[in-house]
Scaffold this motif. Structure first.
Motif, PDB file in Angstrom:
ATOM      1  N   HIS B  88       0.781  -1.235   0.000  1.00  0.00           N
ATOM      2  CA  HIS B  88       0.000   0.000   0.000  1.00  0.00           C
ATOM      3  C   HIS B  88       0.816   1.289   0.000  1.00  0.00           C
ATOM      4  O   HIS B  88       0.296   2.343  -0.341  1.00  0.00           O
ATOM      5  CB  HIS B  88      -0.959   0.020   1.190  1.00  0.00           C
ATOM      6  N   LEU B  89       2.096   1.217   0.406  1.00  0.00           N
ATOM      7  CA  LEU B  89       2.908   2.442   0.457  1.00  0.00           C
ATOM      8  C   LEU B  89       4.291   2.205  -0.148  1.00  0.00           C
ATOM      9  O   LEU B  89       5.316   2.443   0.497  1.00  0.00           O
ATOM     10  CB  LEU B  89       3.054   2.918   1.918  1.00  0.00           C
ATOM     11  N   PRO B  90       4.328   1.737  -1.415  1.00  0.00           N
ATOM     12  CA  PRO B  90       5.639   1.413  -2.003  1.00  0.00           C
ATOM     13  C   PRO B  90       6.599   2.600  -2.058  1.00  0.00           C
ATOM     14  O   PRO B  90       7.816   2.411  -2.005  1.00  0.00           O
ATOM     15  CB  PRO B  90       5.279   0.913  -3.411  1.00  0.00           C
ATOM     16  N   ILE B  91       6.064   3.817  -2.135  1.00  0.00           N
ATOM     17  CA  ILE B  91       6.952   4.997  -2.194  1.00  0.00           C
ATOM     18  C   ILE B  91       7.724   5.124  -0.878  1.00  0.00           C
ATOM     19  O   ILE B  91       8.915   5.405  -0.865  1.00  0.00           O
ATOM     20  CB  ILE B  91       6.142   6.294  -2.456  1.00  0.00           C
ATOM     21  N   LEU B  92       7.025   4.874   0.223  1.00  0.00           N
ATOM     22  CA  LEU B  92       7.690   4.947   1.531  1.00  0.00           C
ATOM     23  C   LEU B  92       8.739   3.842   1.655  1.00  0.00           C
ATOM     24  O   LEU B  92       9.847   4.065   2.144  1.00  0.00           O
ATOM     25  CB  LEU B  92       6.665   4.829   2.667  1.00  0.00           C
ATOM     26  N   ARG B  93       8.385   2.665   1.174  1.00  0.00           N
ATOM     27  CA  ARG B  93       9.332   1.548   1.254  1.00  0.00           C
ATOM     28  C   ARG B  93      10.624   1.896   0.506  1.00  0.00           C
ATOM     29  O   ARG B  93      11.724   1.705   1.021  1.00  0.00           O
ATOM     30  CB  ARG B  93       8.685   0.297   0.666  1.00  0.00           C
ATOM     31  N   ASP B  94      10.477   2.420  -0.711  1.00  0.00           N
ATOM     32  CA  ASP B  94      11.664   2.764  -1.495  1.00  0.00           C
ATOM     33  C   ASP B  94      12.491   3.840  -0.802  1.00  0.00           C
ATOM     34  O   ASP B  94      13.722   3.802  -0.829  1.00  0.00           O
ATOM     35  CB  ASP B  94      11.267   3.238  -2.894  1.00  0.00           C
ATOM     36  N   ALA B  95      11.811   4.803  -0.196  1.00  0.00           N
ATOM     37  CA  ALA B  95      12.525   5.881   0.491  1.00  0.00           C
ATOM     38  C   ALA B  95      13.308   5.323   1.680  1.00  0.00           C
ATOM     39  O   ALA B  95      14.488   5.617   1.863  1.00  0.00           O
ATOM     40  CB  ALA B  95      11.545   6.952   0.956  1.00  0.00           C
ATOM     41  N   VAL B  96      12.663   4.482   2.465  1.00  0.00           N
ATOM     42  CA  VAL B  96      13.291   3.954   3.680  1.00  0.00           C
ATOM     43  C   VAL B  96      14.452   3.023   3.327  1.00  0.00           C
ATOM     44  O   VAL B  96      15.461   2.966   4.027  1.00  0.00           O
ATOM     45  CB  VAL B  96      12.216   3.277   4.557  1.00  0.00           C
ATOM     46  N   LYS B  97      14.304   2.309   2.192  1.00  0.00           N
ATOM     47  CA  LYS B  97      15.392   1.426   1.754  1.00  0.00           C
ATOM     48  C   LYS B  97      16.672   2.186   1.471  1.00  0.00           C
ATOM     49  O   LYS B  97      17.762   1.616   1.505  1.00  0.00           O
ATOM     50  CB  LYS B  97      14.975   0.709   0.454  1.00  0.00           C
ATOM     51  N   SER B  98      16.537   3.474   1.162  1.00  0.00           N
ATOM     52  CA  SER B  98      17.738   4.248   0.822  1.00  0.00           C
ATOM     53  C   SER B  98      18.405   4.850   2.056  1.00  0.00           C
ATOM     54  O   SER B  98      19.430   5.509   1.959  1.00  0.00           O
ATOM     55  CB  SER B  98      17.372   5.355  -0.168  1.00  0.00           C
ATOM     56  N   ILE B  99      17.822   4.638   3.224  1.00  0.00           N
ATOM     57  CA  ILE B  99      18.409   5.194   4.451  1.00  0.00           C
ATOM     58  C   ILE B  99      19.610   4.349   4.894  1.00  0.00           C
ATOM     59  O   ILE B  99      19.520   3.124   4.949  1.00  0.00           O
ATOM     60  CB  ILE B  99      17.361   5.229   5.592  1.00  0.00           C
ATOM     61  N   GLY B 100      20.691   5.014   5.210  1.00  0.00           N
ATOM     62  CA  GLY B 100      21.836   4.397   5.894  1.00  0.00           C
ATOM     63  C   GLY B 100      22.317   3.094   5.303  1.00  0.00           C
ATOM     64  O   GLY B 100      22.625   2.995   4.124  1.00  0.00           O
ATOM     65  N   SER B 101      22.380   2.083   6.159  1.00  0.00           N
ATOM     66  CA  SER B 101      22.916   0.769   5.812  1.00  0.00           C
ATOM     67  C   SER B 101      22.059  -0.256   6.536  1.00  0.00           C
ATOM     68  O   SER B 101      21.225   0.115   7.360  1.00  0.00           O
ATOM     69  CB  SER B 101      24.348   0.690   6.325  1.00  0.00           C
ATOM     70  N   PRO B 102      22.262  -1.552   6.279  1.00  0.00           N
ATOM     71  CA  PRO B 102      21.479  -2.538   7.047  1.00  0.00           C
ATOM     72  C   PRO B 102      21.599  -2.307   8.558  1.00  0.00           C
ATOM     73  O   PRO B 102      20.585  -2.344   9.272  1.00  0.00           O
ATOM     74  CB  PRO B 102      22.106  -3.875   6.644  1.00  0.00           C
ATOM     75  N   GLN B 103      22.809  -2.043   9.029  1.00  0.00           N
ATOM     76  CA  GLN B 103      23.014  -1.855  10.475  1.00  0.00           C
ATOM     77  C   GLN B 103      22.218  -0.657  10.998  1.00  0.00           C
ATOM     78  O   GLN B 103      21.627  -0.711  12.072  1.00  0.00           O
ATOM     79  CB  GLN B 103      24.502  -1.621  10.779  1.00  0.00           C
ATOM     80  N   ILE B 104      22.254   0.444  10.248  1.00  0.00           N
ATOM     81  CA  ILE B 104      21.527   1.654  10.663  1.00  0.00           C
ATOM     82  C   ILE B 104      20.024   1.383  10.612  1.00  0.00           C
ATOM     83  O   ILE B 104      19.272   1.750  11.522  1.00  0.00           O
ATOM     84  CB  ILE B 104      21.845   2.840   9.719  1.00  0.00           C
ATOM     85  N   ARG B 105      19.575   0.719   9.544  1.00  0.00           N
ATOM     86  CA  ARG B 105      18.130   0.477   9.392  1.00  0.00           C
ATOM     87  C   ARG B 105      17.610  -0.503  10.439  1.00  0.00           C
ATOM     88  O   ARG B 105      16.426  -0.484  10.768  1.00  0.00           O
ATOM     89  CB  ARG B 105      17.825  -0.032   7.979  1.00  0.00           C
ATOM     90  N   ASN B 106      18.492  -1.356  10.964  1.00  0.00           N
ATOM     91  CA  ASN B 106      18.076  -2.276  12.021  1.00  0.00           C
ATOM     92  C   ASN B 106      17.809  -1.566  13.333  1.00  0.00           C
ATOM     93  O   ASN B 106      17.124  -2.098  14.205  1.00  0.00           O
ATOM     94  CB  ASN B 106      19.152  -3.339  12.250  1.00  0.00           C
ATOM     95  N   ARG B 107      18.384  -0.379  13.526  1.00  0.00           N
ATOM     96  CA  ARG B 107      18.209   0.340  14.796  1.00  0.00           C
ATOM     97  C   ARG B 107      17.416   1.626  14.655  1.00  0.00           C
ATOM     98  O   ARG B 107      16.639   1.991  15.520  1.00  0.00           O
ATOM     99  CB  ARG B 107      19.566   0.672  15.404  1.00  0.00           C
TER     100      ARG B 107
END
Lengths: 162, 290
Positions: B88-107
């Motif tokens: 339902h919110l693929p635009i948000l998903r794509d945006a969040v995927k571009s944040i930081g790194s796996p380690q950053i996104r995990n926290r």
């Protein structure tokens, strides 16, 4: 109550610890300076290089960005908990065999990231491996050997499972 | 890192009473991925941290009819892996995927990305075009603020010192709505955006749109809605790459970037056109379909 020291209880590499540390300490400082486990490296200290990557509560994190109090109640695995010189983990073995280690500084972080990735996604594609290691910088290898090593380890781990 | 007083909240009420007690002297910590860097750089004036990371009731994603609620302590990884967000919110998903790194996104958490108020925060342009609302709460009152009205400047929000984010509310994208998020940084991972853009279009006919939302990040003191571009997308028949380029070039008149360590103002202006054009062109080539 205002505290400049914090009491923390946690598990690290399956051992329990109970410590009192300054509230402005990071998990990285606890690992290296308090517990003297120096496999986890201190690089940029701002979450850019990934040299301090450890597993915390089942996910990879930058130990330099975890403040002491948030370690309380958690379960941590460092590179020392993944394998050692006498008993290398298949990922470590693959890194040695593929020549994925040059100066070695990024290696523990790379291996922890690869370990997290392959646990989560045992059939990671080349792109997924690159994405999975994107939080770890290497200034020697040019990454190709590292990716080859992770692919080799992936194959090996899948064979062990069978 | 300077000495700090560390206080930990076990539930929302607890966090709000600590906030009202310490107010301007306290800062909230969730995942810590931004605040630790800032503490080390010695740019945090507050000397007390209120840790909300243990407040379980503030973590998770749920649907209520056509509305998605993302609670503020939801990590970026949780958002990327959520089937509801993917659908339902693929635009948000794509945006969040571009944040930081796996380690950053995990926290790192969505609430932290919003409250940190970086002009370059990657989730924010997506939240703008998705018409998100932020529910903020103090001990005394609760209010809903449109994300479009949440920011006052770099690092500045409408949050009072005794308020915190307790919910992020986003309507589903409709069936006929499409969109994208694009970013240019110095490398693919762990890069602060030099420019980013989120676009949502409601397709109403052949190469025509009945609604257009375009938001740029890192190109002004806060994320900005590009009204000229939105109007052009509504009024033109978008049936050729040339037209899309013409529309994308309007970004020169919308953005007001600064020159900093990551890029010059003139480079950022060119990039704003390029990322918008690339994204629109890709959608055009796909026949304006998801």
């Amino acid at each position: 109550m205002r505290l400049k020291e914090v009491n923390i209880n946690f598990t690290l590499n399956k051992e329990n610890y109970s410590l009192s540390v300054p509230s402005n300490m990071t998990l990285l400082q606890i690992i290296r300076d308090v517990l003297h486990l120096t496999g986890t490296k201190c690089g940029c200290e701002k979450g850019e290089c990934g040299a301090c990557t450890v597993i915390m509560n089942g996910v990879s994190v930058n130990a330099c960005l975890v403040i002491a109090a948030q370690v309380d109640g958690s379960s941590i695995t460092t590179i020392e908990g993944i394998g050692n010189a006498l008993n290398l983990h298949p990922i470590q073995k693959a890194f040695v065999e593929e020549g994925a280690v040059q100066c070695g500084f990024c290696t523990p972080g790379m291996i922890v990231s690869a370990y997290y990735l392959l646990n989560k996604n045992p059939s990671a594609s080349d792109d997924e491996i690159r994405e999975g290691l994107s939080g770890n910088l290497c200034r020697c290898t040019g990454y190709l050997k590292i990716i080859e090593a992770v692919k080799k380890a992936e194959k090996e781990l899948n064979e062990i499972k069978r | 890192m300077k000495e700090i007083n560390y206080l930990s909240a076990s539930n929302t009420e607890d966090a709000l009473s600590l906030l009202s007690g310490f107010g301007e002297n306290a800062k909230i910590i969730a995942g810590g991925t931004d605040i630790l860097v800032r503490l080390k750089d010695n740019v945090i004036k507050e000397d007390t941290l209120i840790d909300i990371s243990g407040v379980r009731e503030l973590k998770g994603i749920y649907e209520d009819k056509d509305i998605i609620h993302i609670l503020p302590l939801t990590t970026h990884t949780d958002i990327i892996e959520s089937p509801v967000i993917c659908k339902h919110l693929p635009i948000l998903r794509d945006a969040v995927k571009s944040i930081g790194s796996p380690q950053i996104r995990n926290r790192g958490t969505i609430g932290g990305n919003i409250a940190n108020a970086s002009p370059a925060g990657d989730s924010i342009p997506a939240l703008y075009v998705l018409s998100a609302y932020v529910r903020v709460k103090s001990r005394e009152k609760e209010r809903m603020v449109s994300i479009n009205e949440f920011y006052k400047g770099p690092g500045q929000t409408v949050l009072d010192s005794n308020e915190m984010i307790v919910d992020i509310v986003i309507p589903h994208m409709k069936e006929q709505e499409i969109g994208f998020f694009r970013k240019v940084g110095q490398r693919n991972a762990i890069s602060i955006a030099i420019a980013n853009v989120a676009v949502k279009l409601e397709v109403s006919g052949e190469n025509r749109f009945s609604n257009a939302s375009v938001a740029f990040g890192a190109l002004a003191p806060t994320v900005l809605r590009a009204k000229l571009i939105e109007n052009a997308l509504l009024n033109e028949v978008c049936d050729s790459p040339e037209k899309l380029l013409y529309i994308s070039k309007l970004s020169e008149r919308e953005v007001s970037p600064i020159t900093d360590i990551r890029g010059s103002a003139s480079y950022r202006i060119e990039m704003s056109t390029n990322i918008l054009y690339e994204g629109l062109l890709l959608m055009f080539l796909k026949g304006w379909k998801r």
